[in-house]
Design an enzyme around this catalytic site. Sequence first.
Site, short mmCIF file in Angstrom:
data_model
loop_
_atom_site.label_atom_id
_atom_site.label_comp_id
_atom_site.label_asym_id
_atom_site.label_seq_id
_atom_site.Cartn_x
_atom_site.Cartn_y
_atom_site.Cartn_z
N HIS A 194 -6.59 8.93 11.31
CA HIS A 194 -6.14 7.53 11.34
C HIS A 194 -4.64 7.38 11.08
CE1 HIS A 194 -10.56 6.44 10.20
NE2 HIS A 194 -10.42 6.69 11.49
N ARG A 228 0.84 -1.21 0.00
CA ARG A 228 0.00 0.00 0.00
C ARG A 228 0.87 1.26 0.00
NH1 ARG A 228 -3.86 -0.41 4.87
NH2 ARG A 228 -4.58 1.59 4.08
N THR A 250 -16.69 8.98 1.65
CA THR A 250 -16.63 8.07 2.80
C THR A 250 -17.94 7.30 2.93
OG1 THR A 250 -16.30 7.88 5.20
CG2 THR A 250 -17.32 9.92 4.42
N CYS A 269 14.39 2.49 21.56
CA CYS A 269 14.73 1.80 20.31
C CYS A 269 14.99 2.87 19.25
CB CYS A 269 13.57 0.93 19.85
SG CYS A 269 13.04 -0.27 21.08
C1 BV8 Z 1 -11.85 3.27 18.21
C2 BV8 Z 1 -5.97 3.03 9.27
C3 BV8 Z 1 -12.04 3.14 20.56
C4 BV8 Z 1 -5.56 1.60 9.03
C5 BV8 Z 1 -8.40 2.91 9.61
C6 BV8 Z 1 -19.07 2.57 16.98
C7 BV8 Z 1 -19.95 1.87 16.18
C8 BV8 Z 1 -19.51 0.77 15.44
C9 BV8 Z 1 -18.15 0.37 15.50
C10 BV8 Z 1 -17.29 1.09 16.28
C11 BV8 Z 1 -17.74 2.19 17.02
N1 BV8 Z 1 -16.66 2.70 17.69
C12 BV8 Z 1 -15.57 1.96 17.41
C13 BV8 Z 1 -15.91 0.95 16.57
C14 BV8 Z 1 -15.04 -0.09 16.06
C15 BV8 Z 1 -14.26 0.37 14.81
C16 BV8 Z 1 -15.18 0.55 13.63
O1 BV8 Z 1 -15.56 1.66 13.30
N2 BV8 Z 1 -15.51 -0.55 13.01
C17 BV8 Z 1 -16.34 -0.51 11.81
C18 BV8 Z 1 -15.67 -1.29 10.69
C19 BV8 Z 1 -17.68 -1.10 12.17
N3 BV8 Z 1 -13.55 1.59 15.07
C20 BV8 Z 1 -12.34 1.54 15.64
O2 BV8 Z 1 -11.82 0.52 16.02
C21 BV8 Z 1 -11.62 2.87 15.83
N4 BV8 Z 1 -11.08 2.93 17.16
O3 BV8 Z 1 -12.99 3.58 18.10
O4 BV8 Z 1 -11.20 3.19 19.42
C22 BV8 Z 1 -12.45 1.70 20.71
C23 BV8 Z 1 -11.49 0.78 20.99
C24 BV8 Z 1 -11.89 -0.56 21.15
C25 BV8 Z 1 -13.22 -0.94 20.96
C26 BV8 Z 1 -14.19 0.01 20.63
C27 BV8 Z 1 -13.80 1.36 20.50
C28 BV8 Z 1 -10.42 2.95 14.90
C29 BV8 Z 1 -10.89 3.08 13.49
C30 BV8 Z 1 -9.68 3.40 12.60
C31 BV8 Z 1 -9.34 2.18 11.76
N5 BV8 Z 1 -8.24 2.50 10.84
N6 BV8 Z 1 -7.36 3.25 8.83
C32 BV8 Z 1 -5.37 1.31 7.58
O5 BV8 Z 1 -5.72 2.16 6.74
O6 BV8 Z 1 -4.86 0.21 7.30
S1 BV8 Z 1 -9.94 3.09 8.98
C33 BV8 Z 1 -9.90 2.72 7.33
O7 BV8 Z 1 -11.24 2.52 6.98
C34 BV8 Z 1 -9.38 3.81 6.42
O8 BV8 Z 1 -8.88 4.91 7.12
C35 BV8 Z 1 -10.58 4.25 5.60
O9 BV8 Z 1 -10.71 5.64 5.53
C36 BV8 Z 1 -11.68 3.69 6.39
C37 BV8 Z 1 -12.82 3.17 5.54
O10 BV8 Z 1 -13.74 4.14 5.53
P1 BV8 Z 1 -13.88 5.13 4.25
O11 BV8 Z 1 -12.79 6.11 4.28
O12 BV8 Z 1 -15.25 5.59 4.26
O13 BV8 Z 1 -13.60 4.23 3.00
P2 BV8 Z 1 -14.61 3.14 2.41
O14 BV8 Z 1 -13.83 2.27 1.51
O15 BV8 Z 1 -15.38 2.55 3.53
O16 BV8 Z 1 -15.65 3.97 1.52
C38 BV8 Z 1 -15.19 4.64 0.37
C39 BV8 Z 1 -16.33 5.55 -0.05
O17 BV8 Z 1 -15.87 6.32 -1.17
C40 BV8 Z 1 -17.55 4.78 -0.52
O18 BV8 Z 1 -18.71 5.38 0.04
C41 BV8 Z 1 -17.53 4.98 -2.04
O19 BV8 Z 1 -18.84 5.05 -2.57
C42 BV8 Z 1 -16.87 6.31 -2.17
N7 BV8 Z 1 -16.14 6.51 -3.43
C43 BV8 Z 1 -15.58 5.59 -4.24
N8 BV8 Z 1 -14.98 6.20 -5.29
C44 BV8 Z 1 -15.16 7.54 -5.11
C45 BV8 Z 1 -15.89 7.75 -3.93
N9 BV8 Z 1 -16.22 8.97 -3.48
C46 BV8 Z 1 -15.83 10.03 -4.22
N10 BV8 Z 1 -15.11 9.92 -5.37
C47 BV8 Z 1 -14.76 8.70 -5.83
N11 BV8 Z 1 -14.07 8.59 -6.99
#
Ligand code: BV8
Length: 249
Positions: free
Chosen positions: A125, A75, A195, A141
Site C-alpha cells: 500500500h 499521521r 490484520t 513537475c
Molecule cells: C484495489 C493506504 C482494484 C492508505 C490502504 C474485494 C472484496 C471487497 C472489497 C474489495 C475487493 N477488492 C477491492 C476492494 C475494495 C477495497 C477494499 O478492500 N475495501 C474494503 C474496506 C472492503 N480495496 C481497494 O480499493 C484496493 N484497491 O483493489 O484496486 C480495484 C479498484 C477499484 C474497484 C475495485 C477494485 C486498495 C486497498 C488499499 C487501501 N489503502 N492503506 C492509508 O493508509 O491511508 S489500506 C489500509 O487499511 C491500511 O494499509 C491498513 O493496513 C488497512 C487496514 O487493514 P489492517 O492492516 O488489517 O488494519 P485494521 O485496522 O483493519 O486491523 C488491525 C488488526 O490488528 C485487527 O485485526 C486488530 O485486532 C489487530 N491488532 C490490534 N492491535 C494489535 C493487533 N495485532 C497484533 N498486535 C497488536 N498489538
Amino acid sequence: MDAALEALATTARAWLSQAESIAVLTGAGMSAESGIPTFRDALTGLWSRFNPAQLASEEGFRADPALVWNWYAERREGVRRAEPNAGHRALAAFQARHPGRVTLVTQNVDDLHQRAGSTGVIRLHGDILEDRWLERRSHACDLAQAQPGTPPRCAVCGNLVRPGVVWFGEMLPAAALAAAERAAQRCDAMLVIGTSGAVWPAAGLAHAARRAGARVIVVNPHDSELDEVAHLRLQGTAAAVLPALLDAL
Ligand code: BV8
C-alpha cells in the site's frame, strides 16, 4: 505466554522450522504497540474518527485537499515519532538468521519493518512518508520546487502533491502485488500478523497461501476475517507473541 498459548506456539515453531519458505503478511496491528493507531480498533481506530472512504481516496482528496493533506501530515508525524517494537525486531532478527527463507509482505505504510532491519519488504500500500504528484503531466513537475501549501503544489502548473500511498479504489503496485502473490503461492508456512483481513486484495494472500497448501498461522489479540483460513491462531499481540515465538528459531 500461558500454557495453552505456549502449546500452540510449540506447534507453530515446529511448522516454521519445517518450512523451507516462509511468507509473513503484516497489517496495522503490527505497529499498534509502536503507538500508530490501527484502522479498526474501536478505541484508537482511524475508522471511528474519520470516513476512510472519504479520506484515503482520490475523490476524497480532490473534494477537500487540505483536510486529507492535514490527516496525512498528522499521521506522518506519528510515524516519524514511532519506534519499531519488539515484534518488528523479532521478525527482522528471525529473517536475518534464515537468509533467503523469509519474505515479508506488509499492508502498512509506515517504515517500522525497515527501521527494525527487515530487508526486501514488499509494500502493498505504498509509503506514507513519500510525496507524489496527483496528476501525470507532460511537463515534469519538480517536487524540490513545489510551492509550500496545504497541500503543496507545482509552482509551474498547480499540480497537487499527494502522499505516496495506495488509496481505496486504486490499483496496488503491480510488481509488489505479483511478488506478494508469488511468495504466498510458494510458501510452506505463512505468518499473518495484526490484520483484520478486511482489505483486499491483500487479505487474499492468506487465502492463496492456504489454497497452495501452506500452514497458516495467525497472530492477533482479536478475531479476524482471516481466522477462517488459519490452521492455528496465537491470541496475543505482536510485541508479546513474536519474540516468544521466533527468538529460539
Ligand atoms: C484495489 C493506504 C482494484 C492508505 C490502504 C474485494 C472484496 C471487497 C472489497 C474489495 C475487493 N477488492 C477491492 C476492494 C475494495 C477495497 C477494499 O478492500 N475495501 C474494503 C474496506 C472492503 N480495496 C481497494 O480499493 C484496493 N484497491 O483493489 O484496486 C480495484 C479498484 C477499484 C474497484 C475495485 C477494485 C486498495 C486497498 C488499499 C487501501 N489503502 N492503506 C492509508 O493508509 O491511508 S489500506 C489500509 O487499511 C491500511 O494499509 C491498513 O493496513 C488497512 C487496514 O487493514 P489492517 O492492516 O488489517 O488494519 P485494521 O485496522 O483493519 O486491523 C488491525 C488488526 O490488528 C485487527 O485485526 C486488530 O485486532 C489487530 N491488532 C490490534 N492491535 C494489535 C493487533 N495485532 C497484533 N498486535 C497488536 N498489538
